[in-house]
Design a protein around this motif. Structure first.
Motif, PDB file in Angstrom:
ATOM      1  N   PHE A  47     -98.920  33.089 -31.738  1.00  0.00           N
ATOM      2  CA  PHE A  47     -99.796  33.625 -30.703  1.00  0.00           C
ATOM      3  C   PHE A  47     -99.077  33.682 -29.364  1.00  0.00           C
ATOM      4  CE2 PHE A  47    -102.567  32.665 -27.085  1.00  0.00           C
ATOM      5  CZ  PHE A  47    -103.302  33.840 -27.043  1.00  0.00           C
ATOM      6  N   PHE A  48     -98.386  32.597 -28.992  1.00  0.00           N
ATOM      7  CA  PHE A  48     -97.694  32.573 -27.702  1.00  0.00           C
ATOM      8  C   PHE A  48     -96.521  33.547 -27.677  1.00  0.00           C
ATOM      9  CE2 PHE A  48    -100.051  28.595 -27.183  1.00  0.00           C
ATOM     10  CZ  PHE A  48    -100.623  28.860 -25.949  1.00  0.00           C
ATOM     11  N   GLN A  49     -95.859  33.757 -28.822  1.00  0.00           N
ATOM     12  CA  GLN A  49     -94.809  34.774 -28.872  1.00  0.00           C
ATOM     13  C   GLN A  49     -95.416  36.159 -28.637  1.00  0.00           C
ATOM     14  OE1 GLN A  49     -92.656  34.205 -32.569  1.00  0.00           O
ATOM     15  NE2 GLN A  49     -91.093  33.036 -31.515  1.00  0.00           N
ATOM     16  N   TRP A  50     -96.555  36.419 -29.267  1.00  0.00           N
ATOM     17  CA  TRP A  50     -97.227  37.706 -29.056  1.00  0.00           C
ATOM     18  C   TRP A  50     -97.616  37.857 -27.582  1.00  0.00           C
ATOM     19  CZ3 TRP A  50    -102.192  38.228 -27.199  1.00  0.00           C
ATOM     20  CH2 TRP A  50    -102.634  39.549 -27.075  1.00  0.00           C
ATOM     21  N   LEU A  51     -98.263  36.838 -27.027  1.00  0.00           N
ATOM     22  CA  LEU A  51     -98.728  36.888 -25.640  1.00  0.00           C
ATOM     23  C   LEU A  51     -97.557  37.122 -24.687  1.00  0.00           C
ATOM     24  CD1 LEU A  51    -101.045  36.530 -23.588  1.00  0.00           C
ATOM     25  CD2 LEU A  51    -100.483  34.082 -23.575  1.00  0.00           C
ATOM     26  N   ALA A  52     -96.475  36.372 -24.870  1.00  0.00           N
ATOM     27  CA  ALA A  52     -95.316  36.496 -23.985  1.00  0.00           C
ATOM     28  C   ALA A  52     -94.656  37.863 -24.090  1.00  0.00           C
ATOM     29  CB  ALA A  52     -94.304  35.394 -24.297  1.00  0.00           C
ATOM     30  N   GLU A  56     -68.365  36.013 -28.444  1.00  0.00           N
ATOM     31  CA  GLU A  56     -69.039  34.745 -28.156  1.00  0.00           C
ATOM     32  C   GLU A  56     -70.522  34.988 -27.843  1.00  0.00           C
ATOM     33  OE1 GLU A  56     -68.071  30.717 -25.616  1.00  0.00           O
ATOM     34  OE2 GLU A  56     -67.554  32.640 -24.696  1.00  0.00           O
ATOM     35  N   ARG A  57     -70.813  36.050 -27.077  1.00  0.00           N
ATOM     36  CA  ARG A  57     -72.202  36.382 -26.776  1.00  0.00           C
ATOM     37  C   ARG A  57     -72.931  36.826 -28.034  1.00  0.00           C
ATOM     38  NH1 ARG A  57     -76.012  40.018 -26.247  1.00  0.00           N
ATOM     39  NH2 ARG A  57     -77.484  39.860 -24.538  1.00  0.00           N
ATOM     40  N   GLU A  58     -72.295  37.663 -28.843  1.00  0.00           N
ATOM     41  CA  GLU A  58     -72.929  38.172 -30.065  1.00  0.00           C
ATOM     42  C   GLU A  58     -73.306  37.040 -31.017  1.00  0.00           C
ATOM     43  OE1 GLU A  58     -74.150  41.193 -30.621  1.00  0.00           O
ATOM     44  OE2 GLU A  58     -73.508  41.518 -28.559  1.00  0.00           O
ATOM     45  N   GLU A  59     -72.418  36.073 -31.172  1.00  0.00           N
ATOM     46  CA  GLU A  59     -72.692  34.934 -32.063  1.00  0.00           C
ATOM     47  C   GLU A  59     -73.869  34.118 -31.516  1.00  0.00           C
ATOM     48  OE1 GLU A  59     -72.779  31.016 -33.529  1.00  0.00           O
ATOM     49  OE2 GLU A  59     -71.929  31.402 -31.558  1.00  0.00           O
ATOM     50  N   ALA A  60     -73.861  33.863 -30.213  1.00  0.00           N
ATOM     51  CA  ALA A  60     -74.961  33.114 -29.590  1.00  0.00           C
ATOM     52  C   ALA A  60     -76.262  33.924 -29.670  1.00  0.00           C
ATOM     53  CB  ALA A  60     -74.620  32.791 -28.139  1.00  0.00           C
ATOM     54  N   TRP A  61     -76.171  35.231 -29.455  1.00  0.00           N
ATOM     55  CA  TRP A  61     -77.353  36.103 -29.469  1.00  0.00           C
ATOM     56  C   TRP A  61     -78.046  36.070 -30.829  1.00  0.00           C
ATOM     57  CZ3 TRP A  61     -80.441  37.839 -26.010  1.00  0.00           C
ATOM     58  CH2 TRP A  61     -81.291  38.915 -26.263  1.00  0.00           C
ATOM     59  N   ARG A  62     -77.266  36.099 -31.903  1.00  0.00           N
ATOM     60  CA  ARG A  62     -77.866  36.028 -33.253  1.00  0.00           C
ATOM     61  C   ARG A  62     -78.667  34.738 -33.418  1.00  0.00           C
ATOM     62  NH1 ARG A  62     -72.978  38.304 -34.635  1.00  0.00           N
ATOM     63  NH2 ARG A  62     -72.077  36.313 -35.243  1.00  0.00           N
ATOM     64  N   ARG A  63     -78.111  33.622 -32.968  1.00  0.00           N
ATOM     65  CA  ARG A  63     -78.835  32.342 -33.078  1.00  0.00           C
ATOM     66  C   ARG A  63     -80.081  32.349 -32.197  1.00  0.00           C
ATOM     67  NH1 ARG A  63     -75.288  27.964 -31.390  1.00  0.00           N
ATOM     68  NH2 ARG A  63     -73.864  29.504 -30.585  1.00  0.00           N
ATOM     69  N   LEU A  64     -79.951  32.906 -30.995  1.00  0.00           N
ATOM     70  CA  LEU A  64     -81.094  32.936 -30.083  1.00  0.00           C
ATOM     71  C   LEU A  64     -82.233  33.784 -30.633  1.00  0.00           C
ATOM     72  CD1 LEU A  64     -79.057  33.199 -26.787  1.00  0.00           C
ATOM     73  CD2 LEU A  64     -80.674  31.354 -27.351  1.00  0.00           C
ATOM     74  N   LEU A  65     -81.916  34.890 -31.283  1.00  0.00           N
ATOM     75  CA  LEU A  65     -82.974  35.741 -31.852  1.00  0.00           C
ATOM     76  C   LEU A  65     -83.691  35.052 -33.005  1.00  0.00           C
ATOM     77  CD1 LEU A  65     -81.482  39.342 -31.771  1.00  0.00           C
ATOM     78  CD2 LEU A  65     -83.183  38.317 -30.253  1.00  0.00           C
ATOM     79  N   ARG A  66     -82.982  34.236 -33.765  1.00  0.00           N
ATOM     80  CA  ARG A  66     -83.656  33.460 -34.824  1.00  0.00           C
ATOM     81  C   ARG A  66     -84.614  32.449 -34.199  1.00  0.00           C
ATOM     82  NH1 ARG A  66     -78.462  33.337 -37.284  1.00  0.00           N
ATOM     83  NH2 ARG A  66     -78.216  31.189 -36.627  1.00  0.00           N
ATOM     84  N   TRP A 120     -85.990  32.658 -30.959  1.00  0.00           N
ATOM     85  CA  TRP A 120     -87.047  33.299 -30.182  1.00  0.00           C
ATOM     86  C   TRP A 120     -86.865  34.810 -30.295  1.00  0.00           C
ATOM     87  CZ3 TRP A 120     -91.442  31.408 -28.668  1.00  0.00           C
ATOM     88  CH2 TRP A 120     -92.177  31.966 -27.626  1.00  0.00           C
ATOM     89  N   PRO A 121     -87.403  35.436 -31.351  1.00  0.00           N
ATOM     90  CA  PRO A 121     -87.206  36.870 -31.603  1.00  0.00           C
ATOM     91  C   PRO A 121     -87.668  37.770 -30.463  1.00  0.00           C
ATOM     92  CG  PRO A 121     -88.303  35.808 -33.468  1.00  0.00           C
ATOM     93  CD  PRO A 121     -88.217  34.784 -32.374  1.00  0.00           C
TER      94      PRO A 121
END
Length: 174
Positions: A22-27, A137-147, A149-150
């Motif tokens: 719900f909070f992911q949707w709201l945000a 380095e950003r791409e590797e971190a970005w993949r983890r971040l999307l898992r 907080w999509p």
């Protein structure tokens, strides 16, 4: 990589897990992008202050920290409550999402001018140095971040910009 820590306590953890979608949707809504920046950071700073630096509201869903930077124009300390991804070795990843708005948040410009900052994470004050991640380095971190907080992908699409990703590394004692 440190696994995301769930809130302690049986019922509280289950409620937080149940409410997270719900909070992911709201945000992710345009309305929240308009209202959230005016309400959430001041309220987060207040909660952090009255709990002696131990609590930020968002910690109930995802880890948060309070970042203190030096204002790039004012030279004054500026505090920003941010979602974070704690990594092994005591580093943190933070994303300049600015609630999906078209401009980068001020704290990212502050870090680019003055990389030294302070993090308050669950009651611990940690002097850090920031580095803006680029390339692989950003791409590797970005993949983890999307898992983690999509919603960051939706913020990227709505803002029309690449969100800045920083690694905050503890500074060695002087």
């Amino acid at each position: 990589m440190v696994e995301q820590q769930q809130p302690s306590g049986g019922v509280r953890a289950r409620v937080s897990t149940a409410l997270r979608p719900f909070f992911q949707w709201l945000a992710g809504t345009k309305g929240f992008a308009l209202v959230g920046p005016k309400i959430v950071p001041p309220l987060d700073r207040f909660v952090n202050r009255v709990t002696g630096g131990r609590v930020l509201m968002g910690d109930q869903m995802i880890p948060h920290l309070l970042l203190t930077t030096i204002g790039s124009k004012s030279g004054q300390p500026r505090q920003s409550p941010l979602a974070c991804w704690p990594e092994d070795g005591g580093t943190f990843l933070v994303v300049g999402s600015n609630f999906g708005r078209e401009h980068h948040p001020a704290w990212t410009g502050n870090l680019m001018k003055t990389p030294e900052a302070t993090v308050n994470f669950r009651g611990r004050v940690i002097p850090v140095t920031s580095s803006l991640l680029t390339g692989a380095e950003r791409e590797e971190a970005w993949r983890r971040l999307l898992r983690f907080w999509p919603l960051y992908q939706g913020y990227t699409e709505r803002s029309g910009r690449e969100l800045r990703v920083f690694r905050l590394s503890p500074r060695p004692p002087a």
